[in-house]
Design a protein around this motif. Structure first.
Motif, PDB file in Angstrom:
ATOM      1  N   ALA A  17      44.927  36.963  38.286  1.00 36.43           N
ATOM      2  CA  ALA A  17      44.940  38.427  38.317  1.00 36.43           C
ATOM      3  C   ALA A  17      43.924  39.002  37.337  1.00 36.43           C
ATOM      4  O   ALA A  17      43.231  39.972  37.645  1.00 36.43           O
ATOM      5  N   GLU A  18      43.828  38.381  36.157  1.00 33.84           N
ATOM      6  CA  GLU A  18      42.839  38.845  35.183  1.00 33.84           C
ATOM      7  C   GLU A  18      41.421  38.599  35.704  1.00 33.84           C
ATOM      8  O   GLU A  18      40.513  39.405  35.481  1.00 33.84           O
ATOM      9  N   THR A  19      41.243  37.500  36.426  1.00 30.94           N
ATOM     10  CA  THR A  19      39.939  37.214  37.042  1.00 30.94           C
ATOM     11  C   THR A  19      39.612  38.249  38.112  1.00 30.94           C
ATOM     12  O   THR A  19      38.466  38.706  38.231  1.00 30.94           O
ATOM     13  N   THR A  20      40.616  38.636  38.900  1.00 27.60           N
ATOM     14  CA  THR A  20      40.415  39.674  39.911  1.00 27.60           C
ATOM     15  C   THR A  20      40.003  40.986  39.272  1.00 27.60           C
ATOM     16  O   THR A  20      39.127  41.701  39.778  1.00 27.60           O
ATOM     17  N   SER A  21      40.621  41.305  38.138  1.00 30.83           N
ATOM     18  CA  SER A  21      40.266  42.526  37.412  1.00 30.83           C
ATOM     19  C   SER A  21      38.816  42.467  36.929  1.00 30.83           C
ATOM     20  O   SER A  21      38.068  43.443  37.043  1.00 30.83           O
ATOM     21  N   ALA A  22      38.409  41.298  36.416  1.00 31.63           N
ATOM     22  CA  ALA A  22      37.019  41.130  35.962  1.00 31.63           C
ATOM     23  C   ALA A  22      36.055  41.185  37.144  1.00 31.63           C
ATOM     24  O   ALA A  22      34.958  41.752  37.039  1.00 31.63           O
ATOM     25  N   LYS A  23      36.485  40.636  38.281  1.00 31.90           N
ATOM     26  CA  LYS A  23      35.623  40.612  39.467  1.00 31.90           C
ATOM     27  C   LYS A  23      35.333  42.023  39.972  1.00 31.90           C
ATOM     28  O   LYS A  23      34.238  42.293  40.495  1.00 31.90           O
ATOM     29  N   ALA A  24      36.303  42.925  39.808  1.00 29.59           N
ATOM     30  CA  ALA A  24      36.083  44.303  40.246  1.00 29.59           C
ATOM     31  C   ALA A  24      34.888  44.924  39.528  1.00 29.59           C
ATOM     32  O   ALA A  24      34.168  45.754  40.098  1.00 29.59           O
ATOM     33  N   LYS A  25      34.657  44.510  38.288  1.00 29.45           N
ATOM     34  CA  LYS A  25      33.510  45.020  37.534  1.00 29.45           C
ATOM     35  C   LYS A  25      32.233  44.283  37.898  1.00 29.45           C
ATOM     36  O   LYS A  25      31.191  44.894  38.129  1.00 29.45           O
ATOM     37  N   ILE A  26      32.321  42.953  37.996  1.00 30.33           N
ATOM     38  CA  ILE A  26      31.138  42.151  38.318  1.00 30.33           C
ATOM     39  C   ILE A  26      30.641  42.429  39.724  1.00 30.33           C
ATOM     40  O   ILE A  26      29.428  42.402  39.999  1.00 30.33           O
ATOM     41  N   SER A  27      31.577  42.742  40.646  1.00 29.34           N
ATOM     42  CA  SER A  27      31.209  42.970  42.048  1.00 29.34           C
ATOM     43  C   SER A  27      30.330  44.199  42.252  1.00 29.34           C
ATOM     44  O   SER A  27      29.765  44.387  43.328  1.00 29.34           O
ATOM     45  N   ARG A  28      30.235  45.044  41.228  1.00 31.67           N
ATOM     46  CA  ARG A  28      29.300  46.169  41.343  1.00 31.67           C
ATOM     47  C   ARG A  28      27.863  45.679  41.389  1.00 31.67           C
ATOM     48  O   ARG A  28      26.975  46.382  41.874  1.00 31.67           O
ATOM     49  N   LEU A  29      27.650  44.450  40.876  1.00 35.38           N
ATOM     50  CA  LEU A  29      26.307  43.880  40.849  1.00 35.38           C
ATOM     51  C   LEU A  29      26.161  42.704  41.813  1.00 35.38           C
ATOM     52  O   LEU A  29      25.121  42.530  42.436  1.00 35.38           O
ATOM     53  N   LEU A  30      27.221  41.883  41.912  1.00 35.20           N
ATOM     54  CA  LEU A  30      27.166  40.684  42.742  1.00 35.20           C
ATOM     55  C   LEU A  30      28.413  40.598  43.597  1.00 35.20           C
ATOM     56  O   LEU A  30      29.481  41.044  43.185  1.00 35.20           O
ATOM     57  N   ARG A  31      28.294  39.967  44.766  1.00 39.08           N
ATOM     58  CA  ARG A  31      29.429  39.820  45.676  1.00 39.08           C
ATOM     59  C   ARG A  31      29.610  38.360  46.059  1.00 39.08           C
ATOM     60  O   ARG A  31      28.781  37.505  45.741  1.00 39.08           O
ATOM     61  N   GLY A  32      30.717  38.087  46.757  1.00 35.97           N
ATOM     62  CA  GLY A  32      30.954  36.783  47.325  1.00 35.97           C
ATOM     63  C   GLY A  32      31.470  35.768  46.334  1.00 35.97           C
ATOM     64  O   GLY A  32      31.880  36.090  45.218  1.00 35.97           O
ATOM     65  N   PRO A  33      31.455  34.468  46.714  1.00 34.64           N
ATOM     66  CA  PRO A  33      31.974  33.411  45.859  1.00 34.64           C
ATOM     67  C   PRO A  33      31.313  33.361  44.485  1.00 34.64           C
ATOM     68  O   PRO A  33      31.946  33.002  43.501  1.00 34.64           O
ATOM     69  N   VAL A  34      30.018  33.717  44.414  1.00 30.54           N
ATOM     70  CA  VAL A  34      29.325  33.697  43.124  1.00 30.54           C
ATOM     71  C   VAL A  34      29.975  34.674  42.157  1.00 30.54           C
ATOM     72  O   VAL A  34      30.178  34.360  40.972  1.00 30.54           O
ATOM     73  N   SER A  35      30.337  35.852  42.650  1.00 28.29           N
ATOM     74  CA  SER A  35      30.973  36.842  41.772  1.00 28.29           C
ATOM     75  C   SER A  35      32.320  36.336  41.288  1.00 28.29           C
ATOM     76  O   SER A  35      32.722  36.599  40.152  1.00 28.29           O
ATOM     77  N   TYR A  36      33.038  35.580  42.138  1.00 25.87           N
ATOM     78  CA  TYR A  36      34.335  35.051  41.725  1.00 25.87           C
ATOM     79  C   TYR A  36      34.160  34.003  40.635  1.00 25.87           C
ATOM     80  O   TYR A  36      34.890  33.995  39.637  1.00 25.87           O
ATOM     81  N   ILE A  37      33.191  33.121  40.814  1.00 24.27           N
ATOM     82  CA  ILE A  37      32.945  32.077  39.813  1.00 24.27           C
ATOM     83  C   ILE A  37      32.529  32.692  38.480  1.00 24.27           C
ATOM     84  O   ILE A  37      32.985  32.271  37.409  1.00 24.27           O
ATOM     85  N   LEU A  38      31.674  33.710  38.510  1.00 21.71           N
ATOM     86  CA  LEU A  38      31.286  34.403  37.281  1.00 21.71           C
ATOM     87  C   LEU A  38      32.478  35.094  36.633  1.00 21.71           C
ATOM     88  O   LEU A  38      32.607  35.122  35.403  1.00 21.71           O
ATOM     89  N   SER A  39      33.368  35.637  37.454  1.00 21.72           N
ATOM     90  CA  SER A  39      34.574  36.291  36.932  1.00 21.72           C
ATOM     91  C   SER A  39      35.490  35.280  36.251  1.00 21.72           C
ATOM     92  O   SER A  39      36.099  35.571  35.220  1.00 21.72           O
ATOM     93  N   VAL A  40      35.581  34.086  36.849  1.00 25.86           N
ATOM     94  CA  VAL A  40      36.367  33.013  36.231  1.00 25.86           C
ATOM     95  C   VAL A  40      35.810  32.694  34.849  1.00 25.86           C
ATOM     96  O   VAL A  40      36.556  32.581  33.867  1.00 25.86           O
ATOM     97  N   GLY A  41      34.474  32.564  34.776  1.00 26.66           N
ATOM     98  CA  GLY A  41      33.842  32.263  33.492  1.00 26.66           C
ATOM     99  C   GLY A  41      34.068  33.357  32.467  1.00 26.66           C
ATOM    100  O   GLY A  41      34.365  33.084  31.299  1.00 26.66           O
ATOM    101  N   ALA A  42      33.959  34.605  32.906  1.00 24.64           N
ATOM    102  CA  ALA A  42      34.141  35.733  31.986  1.00 24.64           C
ATOM    103  C   ALA A  42      35.576  35.812  31.477  1.00 24.64           C
ATOM    104  O   ALA A  42      35.822  36.154  30.311  1.00 24.64           O
ATOM    105  N   THR A  43      36.542  35.482  32.342  1.00 28.78           N
ATOM    106  CA  THR A  43      37.958  35.549  31.957  1.00 28.78           C
ATOM    107  C   THR A  43      38.352  34.371  31.078  1.00 28.78           C
ATOM    108  O   THR A  43      39.199  34.498  30.184  1.00 28.78           O
ATOM    109  N   LEU A  44      37.721  33.241  31.319  1.00 32.37           N
ATOM    110  CA  LEU A  44      38.097  31.996  30.673  1.00 32.37           C
ATOM    111  C   LEU A  44      38.108  32.091  29.150  1.00 32.37           C
ATOM    112  O   LEU A  44      39.034  31.605  28.489  1.00 32.37           O
ATOM    113  N   PHE A  45      37.107  32.722  28.586  1.00 31.65           N
ATOM    114  CA  PHE A  45      36.949  32.706  27.130  1.00 31.65           C
ATOM    115  C   PHE A  45      37.989  33.560  26.411  1.00 31.65           C
ATOM    116  O   PHE A  45      38.428  33.221  25.319  1.00 31.65           O
ATOM    117  N   GLY A  46      38.420  34.648  27.025  1.00 25.87           N
ATOM    118  CA  GLY A  46      39.357  35.527  26.334  1.00 25.87           C
ATOM    119  C   GLY A  46      40.805  35.367  26.740  1.00 25.87           C
ATOM    120  O   GLY A  46      41.697  35.912  26.077  1.00 25.87           O
TER     121      GLY A  46
END
Length: 310
Positions: free
Chosen positions: A159-188
């Motif tokens: 769910a936290e990754t989905t929240s991060a993806k909503a922000k990242i998806s403004r720039l990127l879409r698709g599986p790449v945006s999900y993987i980047l969201s996972v990375g962004a959520t992972l650290f915090g």
């Protein structure tokens, strides 16, 4: 009087980073060449497809087709199911999907073609599959809320990754945006205690990375998160990913795309029709890739809620 038009298409022009709007003229030509009798309308804002689908059902359209991604499908099924009780005895409404989104998890789970041209041909099919839905109930500022989902819902890391993806998806879409969201959520992100009860079994508290309530198999843009889940078996597959560390998560992450993660010693799967979730810490819930809210939740299965054109 029943509407003479059998099919209503609800089109989200923003789906797929706006590619739906660009693809629509070609899709329209396909539908015309196939001789499908239809009417169409574009959504204008988030949530609009709910109202449009409800209106289409109440206007006695036989088929209502979502043209977009998983979020569009979620809104359409919410419109159909909130309109279903008064009109179901008169005329069942069948759900069709022309996938133009990027995640495509529901159509993967269902086996509907991800290619829009092939999906147009599928609208001519006489085959229907009864699909279960999930109902989420929670309170927001003391007010009772509810929302249906069709593919999967989850709390914790996803769910936290989905929240991060909503922000990242403004720039990127698709599986790449999900993987980047996972990375962004992972650290915090820190694993948190979640109290869970499945059906009438004992309520337990686990420190978890995530709990995913799966109706379909796929999740997060192609991850086979619940490989044994079936959309019409009248049970959720409840996947609990326990107190796994960040290094372990990184190592195990590729296995999710193959569905082999369920053999990990810190992953458990059980089946249930009613699940309650709560936590002493912030608990955010997503459903079908959309953030629903935070708090304590009750998720219940609605068997055979939808007829889907396959």
């Amino acid at each position: 009087m029943p509407n003479s038009l059998k099919t209503k298409l609800i089109i989200n022009p923003a789906a797929g980073s706006g590619t739906t709007a660009r693809r629509w003229p070609h899709i329209k030509r396909q539908l015309d060449e196939l001789g499908i009798n239809y009417e169409f309308i574009f959504t204008e804002a988030p949530g609009h497809a709910i109202a449009l689908a409800k209106e289409a059902a109440e206007a006695r359209f036989q088929n209502v087709v979502a043209v977009g991604g998983d979020g569009t499908i979620n809104e359409v099924i919410n419109g159909l199911l909130t309109a279903a009780l008064p009109i179901k005895p008169l005329m069942p409404v069948d759900l069709g999907v022309i996938n133009t989104g990027t995640g495509s998890d529901f159509v993967r789970s269902l086996g509907i073609p991800r290619n829009p041209d092939r999906a147009c041909h599928h609208l001519l099919s006489r085959q229907r599959l009864k699909v279960d839905a999930g109902l989420i109930e929670w309170k927001e500022n003391g007010e009772a809320k509810s929302r249906y989902f069709i593919n999967a819902a989850g709390v914790g890391f996803d769910a936290e990754t989905t929240s991060a993806k909503a922000k990242i998806s403004r720039l990127l879409r698709g599986p790449v945006s999900y993987i980047l969201s996972v990375g962004a959520t992972l650290f915090g992100y820190k694993n948190r205690p979640v109290k869970i009860k499945c059906d009438e079994r004992q309520e337990n508290i686990h420190r978890v990375l995530s709990i995913i309530i799966a109706n379909g198999s796929y999740f997060g843009g192609g991850m086979k998160v619940a490989p044994d889940a079936e959309l019409g078996d009248q049970l959720f597959d409840v996947l609990t990913i326990g107190d796994i560390g960040k290094v372990e998560l990184i190592q195990a992450f590729p296995r999710v795309y193959r569905g082999t993660h369920i053999t990990h010693p810190k992953v458990s799967v059980e089946r249930a029709a009613v699940i309650t979730l709560s936590s002493t810490e912030r608990l955010l819930l997503q459903a079908d890739g959309e953030i629903i809210g935070e708090g304590a939740f009750r998720l219940s299965l609605v068997p055979g809620a939808l007829n889907v054109i396959i």
